[in-house]
Write a protein that holds these residues in place. Structure first.
Motif, PDB file in Angstrom:
ATOM      1  N   GLY A  15       2.629 -91.550  29.091  1.00  0.00           N
ATOM      2  CA  GLY A  15       1.395 -92.005  29.725  1.00  0.00           C
ATOM      3  C   GLY A  15       1.526 -92.306  31.201  1.00  0.00           C
ATOM      4  O   GLY A  15       0.538 -92.604  31.857  1.00  0.00           O
ATOM      5  N   LYS A  16       2.730 -92.226  31.741  1.00  0.00           N
ATOM      6  CA  LYS A  16       2.928 -92.482  33.168  1.00  0.00           C
ATOM      7  C   LYS A  16       2.774 -91.184  33.945  1.00  0.00           C
ATOM      8  O   LYS A  16       2.953 -90.100  33.410  1.00  0.00           O
ATOM      9  CB  LYS A  16       4.304 -93.095  33.416  1.00  0.00           C
ATOM     10  N   LEU A  17       2.437 -91.309  35.230  1.00  0.00           N
ATOM     11  CA  LEU A  17       2.270 -90.139  36.077  1.00  0.00           C
ATOM     12  C   LEU A  17       3.613 -89.668  36.617  1.00  0.00           C
ATOM     13  O   LEU A  17       4.471 -90.479  36.953  1.00  0.00           O
ATOM     14  CB  LEU A  17       1.330 -90.467  37.236  1.00  0.00           C
ATOM     15  N   ALA A  18       3.768 -88.366  36.752  1.00  0.00           N
ATOM     16  CA  ALA A  18       5.004 -87.773  37.265  1.00  0.00           C
ATOM     17  C   ALA A  18       4.938 -87.667  38.785  1.00  0.00           C
ATOM     18  O   ALA A  18       5.092 -86.596  39.364  1.00  0.00           O
ATOM     19  CB  ALA A  18       5.224 -86.410  36.631  1.00  0.00           C
ATOM     20  N   LEU A  19       4.719 -88.793  39.458  1.00  0.00           N
ATOM     21  CA  LEU A  19       4.578 -88.801  40.916  1.00  0.00           C
ATOM     22  C   LEU A  19       5.881 -88.482  41.621  1.00  0.00           C
ATOM     23  O   LEU A  19       5.875 -87.965  42.734  1.00  0.00           O
ATOM     24  CB  LEU A  19       4.051 -90.157  41.387  1.00  0.00           C
ATOM     25  N   ASP A  20       7.007 -88.777  40.998  1.00  0.00           N
ATOM     26  CA  ASP A  20       8.304 -88.538  41.612  1.00  0.00           C
ATOM     27  C   ASP A  20       8.847 -87.136  41.330  1.00  0.00           C
ATOM     28  O   ASP A  20       9.975 -86.832  41.686  1.00  0.00           O
ATOM     29  CB  ASP A  20       9.305 -89.589  41.144  1.00  0.00           C
ATOM     30  N   GLU A  21       8.042 -86.290  40.690  1.00  0.00           N
ATOM     31  CA  GLU A  21       8.470 -84.930  40.344  1.00  0.00           C
ATOM     32  C   GLU A  21       7.460 -83.904  40.850  1.00  0.00           C
ATOM     33  O   GLU A  21       6.738 -83.293  40.073  1.00  0.00           O
ATOM     34  CB  GLU A  21       8.614 -84.815  38.832  1.00  0.00           C
ATOM     35  N   PRO A  22       7.391 -83.685  42.169  1.00  0.00           N
ATOM     36  CA  PRO A  22       6.400 -82.749  42.705  1.00  0.00           C
ATOM     37  C   PRO A  22       6.555 -81.310  42.204  1.00  0.00           C
ATOM     38  O   PRO A  22       5.592 -80.551  42.218  1.00  0.00           O
ATOM     39  CB  PRO A  22       6.589 -82.821  44.216  1.00  0.00           C
ATOM     40  N   SER A  23       7.737 -80.948  41.728  1.00  0.00           N
ATOM     41  CA  SER A  23       7.939 -79.587  41.220  1.00  0.00           C
ATOM     42  C   SER A  23       7.154 -79.345  39.930  1.00  0.00           C
ATOM     43  O   SER A  23       6.940 -78.197  39.535  1.00  0.00           O
ATOM     44  CB  SER A  23       9.421 -79.313  40.986  1.00  0.00           C
ATOM     45  N   LYS A  24       6.715 -80.423  39.253  1.00  0.00           N
ATOM     46  CA  LYS A  24       5.957 -80.294  38.012  1.00  0.00           C
ATOM     47  C   LYS A  24       4.441 -80.426  38.221  1.00  0.00           C
ATOM     48  O   LYS A  24       3.690 -80.447  37.260  1.00  0.00           O
ATOM     49  CB  LYS A  24       6.431 -81.335  37.002  1.00  0.00           C
TER      50      LYS A  24
END
Length: 94
Positions: free
Chosen positions: A26-35
């Motif tokens: 449920g958390k955002l993948a803000l630290d993974e711009p490749s995704k």
């Protein structure tokens, strides 16, 4: 550009807007711009359908319509949602 009815993928890219994926927890993948979702697949955001609302705490939220290019060259319509999150609450999304 001069078209005030549409926000193109090129304009989103120039403004450094990202469409971030939500993780399974449920958390955002803000630290993974490749995704992130690719902006190249977005045709445009229709600004004529933009709706802005305020909640009981006078925090803005809204809806928008996004058109995405399909594999066959047609457009698919999706409704997006945006809202304001207090910085303390936003930290929980990381």
């Amino acid at each position: 550009d001069s078209d005030y009815k549409k926000l193109s993928a090129k304009e989103l890219f120039a403004a450094k807007i990202r469409f971030v994926r939500e993780k399974t927890n449920g958390k955002l993948a803000l630290d993974e711009p490749s995704k992130d979702y690719l902006l190249d697949e977005n045709a445009y955001i229709d600004l004529m359908t933009l709706g802005v609302f305020e909640d009981e705490y006078h925090r803005p939220s809204g809806n928008f319509t996004l058109y995405v290019k399909s594999e066959r060259g047609n457009f698919r319509k999706y409704t997006g949602h945006v809202n304001y999150q207090h910085p303390r609450r936003l930290k929980l999304l990381f």
